[in-house]
Each structure stands twice: as C-alpha cells, then as structure tokens.
Design a protein around this motif. Structure first.
Motif, PDB file in Angstrom:
ATOM      1  N   PHE A 166       0.831  -1.207   0.000  1.00  0.00           N
ATOM      2  CA  PHE A 166       0.000   0.000   0.000  1.00  0.00           C
ATOM      3  C   PHE A 166       0.869   1.262   0.000  1.00  0.00           C
ATOM      4  CE2 PHE A 166      -3.479  -2.794   1.281  1.00  0.00           C
ATOM      5  CZ  PHE A 166      -4.547  -2.216   0.607  1.00  0.00           C
ATOM      6  N   LEU A 167       1.974   1.221   0.731  1.00  0.00           N
ATOM      7  CA  LEU A 167       2.878   2.373   0.763  1.00  0.00           C
ATOM      8  C   LEU A 167       3.451   2.658  -0.626  1.00  0.00           C
ATOM      9  CD1 LEU A 167       4.877   1.931   4.097  1.00  0.00           C
ATOM     10  CD2 LEU A 167       2.990   3.495   3.632  1.00  0.00           C
ATOM     11  N   LYS A 168       3.756   1.613  -1.377  1.00  0.00           N
ATOM     12  CA  LYS A 168       4.289   1.800  -2.723  1.00  0.00           C
ATOM     13  C   LYS A 168       3.260   2.464  -3.625  1.00  0.00           C
ATOM     14  CE  LYS A 168       7.750  -1.868  -2.720  1.00  0.00           C
ATOM     15  NZ  LYS A 168       8.856  -0.915  -2.925  1.00  0.00           N
ATOM     16  N   TYR A 169       2.019   2.005  -3.561  1.00  0.00           N
ATOM     17  CA  TYR A 169       0.963   2.625  -4.353  1.00  0.00           C
ATOM     18  C   TYR A 169       0.698   4.060  -3.875  1.00  0.00           C
ATOM     19  CZ  TYR A 169      -0.252  -1.831  -6.562  1.00  0.00           C
ATOM     20  OH  TYR A 169      -0.230  -3.003  -7.297  1.00  0.00           O
TER      21      TYR A 169
ATOM     22  N   PHE B 158       4.551  -3.109 -11.031  1.00  0.00           N
ATOM     23  CA  PHE B 158       3.954  -1.914 -11.631  1.00  0.00           C
ATOM     24  C   PHE B 158       4.892  -0.716 -11.565  1.00  0.00           C
ATOM     25  CE2 PHE B 158       2.019   2.107 -10.254  1.00  0.00           C
ATOM     26  CZ  PHE B 158       1.634   2.564 -11.511  1.00  0.00           C
ATOM     27  N   VAL B 159       5.424  -0.426 -10.380  1.00  0.00           N
ATOM     28  CA  VAL B 159       6.269   0.761 -10.208  1.00  0.00           C
ATOM     29  C   VAL B 159       7.485   0.687 -11.122  1.00  0.00           C
ATOM     30  CG1 VAL B 159       7.750   2.010  -8.600  1.00  0.00           C
ATOM     31  CG2 VAL B 159       5.499   1.226  -7.853  1.00  0.00           C
ATOM     32  N   SER B 160       8.119  -0.483 -11.196  1.00  0.00           N
ATOM     33  CA  SER B 160       9.310  -0.640 -12.030  1.00  0.00           C
ATOM     34  C   SER B 160       8.962  -0.552 -13.511  1.00  0.00           C
ATOM     35  CB  SER B 160       9.989  -1.972 -11.725  1.00  0.00           C
ATOM     36  OG  SER B 160      11.134  -2.145 -12.528  1.00  0.00           O
ATOM     37  N   THR B 161       7.888  -1.199 -13.921  1.00  0.00           N
ATOM     38  CA  THR B 161       7.495  -1.190 -15.326  1.00  0.00           C
ATOM     39  C   THR B 161       7.075   0.199 -15.778  1.00  0.00           C
ATOM     40  OG1 THR B 161       6.781  -3.504 -15.174  1.00  0.00           O
ATOM     41  CG2 THR B 161       5.959  -2.228 -17.041  1.00  0.00           C
ATOM     42  N   PHE B 162       6.330   0.913 -14.928  1.00  0.00           N
ATOM     43  CA  PHE B 162       5.877   2.255 -15.271  1.00  0.00           C
ATOM     44  C   PHE B 162       7.064   3.194 -15.457  1.00  0.00           C
ATOM     45  CE2 PHE B 162       4.129   6.467 -14.585  1.00  0.00           C
ATOM     46  CZ  PHE B 162       2.908   6.401 -15.238  1.00  0.00           C
ATOM     47  N   LYS B 163       8.105   2.957 -14.671  1.00  0.00           N
ATOM     48  CA  LYS B 163       9.272   3.835 -14.712  1.00  0.00           C
ATOM     49  C   LYS B 163      10.243   3.458 -15.823  1.00  0.00           C
ATOM     50  CE  LYS B 163      13.139   5.397 -11.803  1.00  0.00           C
ATOM     51  NZ  LYS B 163      13.789   5.266 -10.469  1.00  0.00           N
TER      52      LYS B 163
ATOM     53  N   THR C  18      13.706  -5.662 -15.248  1.00  0.00           N
ATOM     54  CA  THR C  18      14.797  -5.458 -14.304  1.00  0.00           C
ATOM     55  C   THR C  18      14.904  -6.726 -13.457  1.00  0.00           C
ATOM     56  OG1 THR C  18      13.351  -4.507 -12.600  1.00  0.00           O
ATOM     57  CG2 THR C  18      14.324  -2.980 -14.210  1.00  0.00           C
ATOM     58  N   LEU C  19      15.996  -6.855 -12.745  1.00  0.00           N
ATOM     59  CA  LEU C  19      16.199  -8.043 -11.903  1.00  0.00           C
ATOM     60  C   LEU C  19      15.091  -8.158 -10.867  1.00  0.00           C
ATOM     61  CD1 LEU C  19      17.898 -10.463 -11.054  1.00  0.00           C
ATOM     62  CD2 LEU C  19      19.251  -8.920  -9.601  1.00  0.00           C
ATOM     63  N   LEU C  20      14.692  -7.033 -10.291  1.00  0.00           N
ATOM     64  CA  LEU C  20      13.641  -7.038  -9.283  1.00  0.00           C
ATOM     65  C   LEU C  20      12.321  -7.522  -9.874  1.00  0.00           C
ATOM     66  CD1 LEU C  20      12.985  -6.362  -6.343  1.00  0.00           C
ATOM     67  CD2 LEU C  20      12.436  -4.032  -7.071  1.00  0.00           C
ATOM     68  N   VAL C  21      12.016  -7.087 -11.087  1.00  0.00           N
ATOM     69  CA  VAL C  21      10.793  -7.516 -11.758  1.00  0.00           C
ATOM     70  C   VAL C  21      10.849  -9.011 -12.075  1.00  0.00           C
ATOM     71  CG1 VAL C  21       9.466  -7.334 -13.902  1.00  0.00           C
ATOM     72  CG2 VAL C  21      10.169  -5.267 -12.702  1.00  0.00           C
ATOM     73  N   VAL C  22      11.991  -9.470 -12.563  1.00  0.00           N
ATOM     74  CA  VAL C  22      12.144 -10.893 -12.907  1.00  0.00           C
ATOM     75  C   VAL C  22      11.939 -11.776 -11.680  1.00  0.00           C
ATOM     76  CG1 VAL C  22      13.769 -12.647 -13.702  1.00  0.00           C
ATOM     77  CG2 VAL C  22      13.627 -10.451 -14.897  1.00  0.00           C
ATOM     78  N   VAL C  23      12.561 -11.400 -10.568  1.00  0.00           N
ATOM     79  CA  VAL C  23      12.401 -12.164  -9.321  1.00  0.00           C
ATOM     80  C   VAL C  23      10.952 -12.137  -8.860  1.00  0.00           C
ATOM     81  CG1 VAL C  23      13.038 -12.274  -6.883  1.00  0.00           C
ATOM     82  CG2 VAL C  23      14.795 -11.819  -8.596  1.00  0.00           C
TER      83      VAL C  23
ATOM     84  N   ASN D   7      -5.523   8.438 -27.075  1.00  0.00           N
ATOM     85  CA  ASN D   7      -4.081   8.412 -27.338  1.00  0.00           C
ATOM     86  C   ASN D   7      -3.256   8.732 -26.097  1.00  0.00           C
ATOM     87  OD1 ASN D   7      -4.527  11.130 -27.058  1.00  0.00           O
ATOM     88  ND2 ASN D   7      -3.993  11.676 -29.162  1.00  0.00           N
ATOM     89  N   ALA D   8      -3.941   9.073 -24.999  1.00  0.00           N
ATOM     90  CA  ALA D   8      -3.231   9.353 -23.750  1.00  0.00           C
ATOM     91  C   ALA D   8      -2.983   8.081 -22.945  1.00  0.00           C
ATOM     92  CB  ALA D   8      -4.032  10.343 -22.907  1.00  0.00           C
ATOM     93  N   MET D   9      -3.405   6.929 -23.498  1.00  0.00           N
ATOM     94  CA  MET D   9      -3.328   5.685 -22.741  1.00  0.00           C
ATOM     95  C   MET D   9      -2.162   4.793 -23.142  1.00  0.00           C
ATOM     96  SD  MET D   9      -7.363   4.656 -22.706  1.00  0.00           S
ATOM     97  CE  MET D   9      -8.635   5.898 -22.485  1.00  0.00           C
ATOM     98  N   LYS D  10      -1.327   5.222 -24.068  1.00  0.00           N
ATOM     99  CA  LYS D  10      -0.264   4.367 -24.573  1.00  0.00           C
ATOM    100  C   LYS D  10       0.663   3.878 -23.466  1.00  0.00           C
ATOM    101  CE  LYS D  10       3.700   4.334 -27.698  1.00  0.00           C
ATOM    102  NZ  LYS D  10       4.552   5.127 -28.595  1.00  0.00           N
ATOM    103  N   ASN D  11       1.071   4.766 -22.592  1.00  0.00           N
ATOM    104  CA  ASN D  11       2.015   4.404 -21.531  1.00  0.00           C
ATOM    105  C   ASN D  11       1.380   3.584 -20.418  1.00  0.00           C
ATOM    106  OD1 ASN D  11       4.179   5.691 -22.762  1.00  0.00           O
ATOM    107  ND2 ASN D  11       3.761   7.646 -21.763  1.00  0.00           N
ATOM    108  N   GLU D  12       0.064   3.458 -20.457  1.00  0.00           N
ATOM    109  CA  GLU D  12      -0.640   2.709 -19.418  1.00  0.00           C
ATOM    110  C   GLU D  12      -1.117   1.348 -19.916  1.00  0.00           C
ATOM    111  OE1 GLU D  12      -1.441   6.230 -19.898  1.00  0.00           O
ATOM    112  OE2 GLU D  12       0.266   6.267 -18.544  1.00  0.00           O
ATOM    113  N   LEU D  13      -0.579   0.900 -21.043  1.00  0.00           N
ATOM    114  CA  LEU D  13      -1.043  -0.362 -21.629  1.00  0.00           C
ATOM    115  C   LEU D  13      -0.778  -1.555 -20.723  1.00  0.00           C
ATOM    116  CD1 LEU D  13      -0.153   0.036 -25.411  1.00  0.00           C
ATOM    117  CD2 LEU D  13      -2.418  -0.143 -24.384  1.00  0.00           C
ATOM    118  N   PHE D  14       0.326  -1.515 -19.989  1.00  0.00           N
ATOM    119  CA  PHE D  14       0.620  -2.624 -19.077  1.00  0.00           C
ATOM    120  C   PHE D  14      -0.522  -2.803 -18.077  1.00  0.00           C
ATOM    121  CE2 PHE D  14       2.376  -3.959 -14.926  1.00  0.00           C
ATOM    122  CZ  PHE D  14       2.716  -5.259 -15.262  1.00  0.00           C
ATOM    123  N   LEU D  15      -0.982  -1.700 -17.508  1.00  0.00           N
ATOM    124  CA  LEU D  15      -2.087  -1.745 -16.557  1.00  0.00           C
ATOM    125  C   LEU D  15      -3.368  -2.224 -17.233  1.00  0.00           C
ATOM    126  CD1 LEU D  15      -1.482   1.671 -14.771  1.00  0.00           C
ATOM    127  CD2 LEU D  15      -1.106  -0.575 -13.768  1.00  0.00           C
TER     128      LEU D  15
END
Length: 376
Positions: A111-114, A161-166, A171-176, A319-327
C-alpha cells in the motif's frame, strides 16, 4: 520469541508510517496515510479472527506446515507454496498470529508503494483525487492483511507496476517478482508477460535488436514454464474433451462451495464477467461483509461508467493511454480469465485483489495526464 517478533513488527510498522507521514507536506496527505494504516490493521484483526474461526486457507497453510514431517510433503507451486513458507517458522515455534502479522506488514508495504506513486500526482481540483481513495477499500485491506496468497501477490504486483511504469523494461527485481508470482499463481505470470510484452514493444526506447533478443528470452521462458501452467490448470491433456471434463468437475464442485455460489452451469460468460466486476451488488448481498463489498462495487461501477462517458464525449483522449497499456492489458486479461470459471461471490471479491489496484491506477493516471494537459 513470539512476543519479541510482535514487538519488532509493531515498531517496524510505526516507523514506516511515521517516516512516510513526516515526508508529506500537506496535512490532508498525512491524514490519508494514517487512515490507510489504521484501516489495514483493523482489517488484520478482522481477518485473523475470521481465519481462526473458519479454519480455512490461511489457517490451514500454517496448520499443514506445523503437522508436516518434511517440507518435501508439499508442492513448490500453488497453494502448497504457502505451507512451504510457513514450514521453517512453524517448526521453530513461530505461531500463526506472528506469521499473520508479518504478512500484514508485507501487505501494508505494498500500500505504501501505491501511495507514494499516487500522492506525488495529486493536484488541486483534480478528479483523480477521488479515484486515489481506492487505497481505502476495506475488502482490499481485508484480503491483504493476513497469511494469504493475495498479500504476496498484491505486494509483488506493486513492485512490478512501479518498475514497469518507470523503466518499461525488465529489471532483476521484476524478474524475481514474476518468478514468485509464477510459483503462487502460474496463470498470472503468463498474463503479466503478455501485458509487459505489449508495453515493452510500444514504450521502451531501446533498439529493435535489443527488443527482439528480450522477447526471444521471454518467449523461451514462457514455453519452458507452460507444462507447469497446464498441470496447475489440470490440463494434462490439452484437448476439448479434457477441457469439458474439467469444467464439468468445476460445476459439480461449485454447487457445494459455500453459501454464495452461483449456478455455473446455467450462467453465461457475460453474467460471470459481471460477477467478477460488480457482484455482490446489494440485491444479492446476504452478510454485512457483502453489503460493504456491494458499496465498493457500486462506486467502481459508476467510475467505469463515467470513464466510458468521458471517452465518448472526448473529455478523455484515447491516445493518452499508450504508456498505461501494461495496466490496461493486465486488467482486461485477468477479468476475461476469471470470467471463465468464477462461481462464488466471496471468491470474486478475493480475486479482485489481482486487478483492482491496476484498474484504479489506470483510471487515475489517464485522468491525471488529461488534467495536466488542460492545465498547460
């Protein structure tokens, strides 16, 4: 020993929340964070009592570990992974309450991360301020404040989410994190891989060669792990007859599963999609908890209707949603997947933990970008 761990966890939680509160400039943000903290640990007490009385899932994860002769008694993936996690702690005397509090702490860190992501984007007269209140959804805290698979998944998906959005790249953290997700819910890894791949190709600024190599590695890993997924889904024989047999078994199981089951056999796919998204919705609520969830579902219903209206009148630009496709892709695929087999109102509430944060953050970010563009 248990008392010492409890004291350490209490101090850790107090430290985490006070440190974050001190970092906030606005008083309203301080109160918002304090409310998240208070709600989460009220939910922890409620879930702990519920799990002990009902003696299902979380309680059994610990009990099975306590009674096991060897850690090899369990499979390394799915629900039994939770007993593997509990096993060493139960054998050295760590009790169920301590493990539950430990997991509640992990959920709170999620929750703190979000919160950190949202709070830096809150703005005066911004509609998304209301959407950010999803962090106060009681059922979201309830399912992530105890010894549950949802707690781990919720925390890991916040990291992903935080890593992918950025970064828009692995990244290693995402893979793990993805590997642990796979061990708990194999199907979720494949959904996240699809969503990540689309986001990676469209948003990562690397060379085409780098993208091809990355996607080759991702595809190879997915193919390598597919047999485990099929075994998890009980599709040892991947043919139509096996699928029909498994669905018939699920129909039979759902008929005797709790007091909030639906008639899976006579329900349509669209009805189950509605169940995944919005039920219970007052008319089918039977308990106080279900009425709470009905209120949450009603808010989500109006938010989505308003979002579709804003798209239709072009208040929100597609067209404002391109960067949010992962979500977006993650949410859509999870809902479509759960619509295949969802048969229980309680299960639907619990499974929403997988996509509700992503759904609300998607709405928040899209509205924020449109708000920022209008302000400029």
């Amino acid at each position: 020993m248990n008392e010492s761990i409890i004291i350490a966890l209490i101090f850790l939680n107090i430290y985490l929340v006070l440190k974050k509160i001190k970092q906030q400039d606005k008083v309203s943000h301080k109160y918002f964070l304090a409310a998240i903290f208070l709600l989460h640990y009220i939910a922890f007490i409620a879930y702990y009592k519920f799990s002990v009385v009902q003696q299902k899932d979380s309680f059994l994860f610990y009990q099975n570990a306590l009674e096991a002769n060897s850690i090899l008694d369990f499979k390394i993936y799915g629900s039994q992974l939770m007993s593997i996690i509990c096993y060493p702690f139960s054998k050295v005397g760590v009790n169920y309450f301590v493990l539950s509090l430990t997991f509640a702490t992990i959920g709170f860190i999620g929750f703190l991360k979000y919160f950190q992501f949202l709070i830096s984007r809150l703005d005066k007269n911004f509609y998304g301020n209301f959407i950010a209140l999803f962090l106060l959804i009681p059922s979201l805290h309830f399912w992530t404040a105890g010894l549950t698979k949802e707690t781990i998944i919720f925390y890991l998906m916040s990291i992903i989410f935080v890593s992918t959005f950025k970064n828009h790249r692995p990244t290693l953290l995402v893979v793990v994190s993805l590997f642990i997700v796979f061990l708990i819910r194999p199907y979720l890894l494949f959904i996240l891989i699809i969503a990540f791949s689309i986001d990676y190709f469209l948003n990562f600024k690397g060379s085409l060669k780098e993208k091809r190599i990355t996607m080759f590695v991702v595809s190879f890993i997915a193919i390598l792990l597919t047999p485990i997924l099929l075994n998890f889904l009980k599709l040892t024989e991947f043919n139509l007859e096996r699928i029909k047999y498994n669905f018939a078994s699920l129909v039979k199981y759902s008929q005797n599963f709790g007091g909030s089951s639906i008639d899976l056999k006579n329900s349509t796919y669209l009805e189950r999609l509605f169940l995944v998204f919005f039920r219970p919705l007052f008319y089918d609520a039977k308990t106080l908890f279900q009425y709470f969830i009905s209120f949450e579902n009603l808010i989500a219903f109006f938010l989505l209707i308003n979002f579709l209206k804003d798209i239709f009148i072009r208040k929100v630009k597609l067209n404002a949603m391109k960067n949010e496709l992962f979500l977006l892709v993650t949410v859509i695929l999870l809902i479509l997947f759960y619509g295949i087999y969802m048969y229980n109102l309680g299960l639907a509430s619990r499974m929403r933990v997988m996509f509700i944060p992503y759904m609300f953050i998607f709405l928040f970010v899209v509205y924020f970008k449109n708000h920022k563009n209008r302000s400029e």
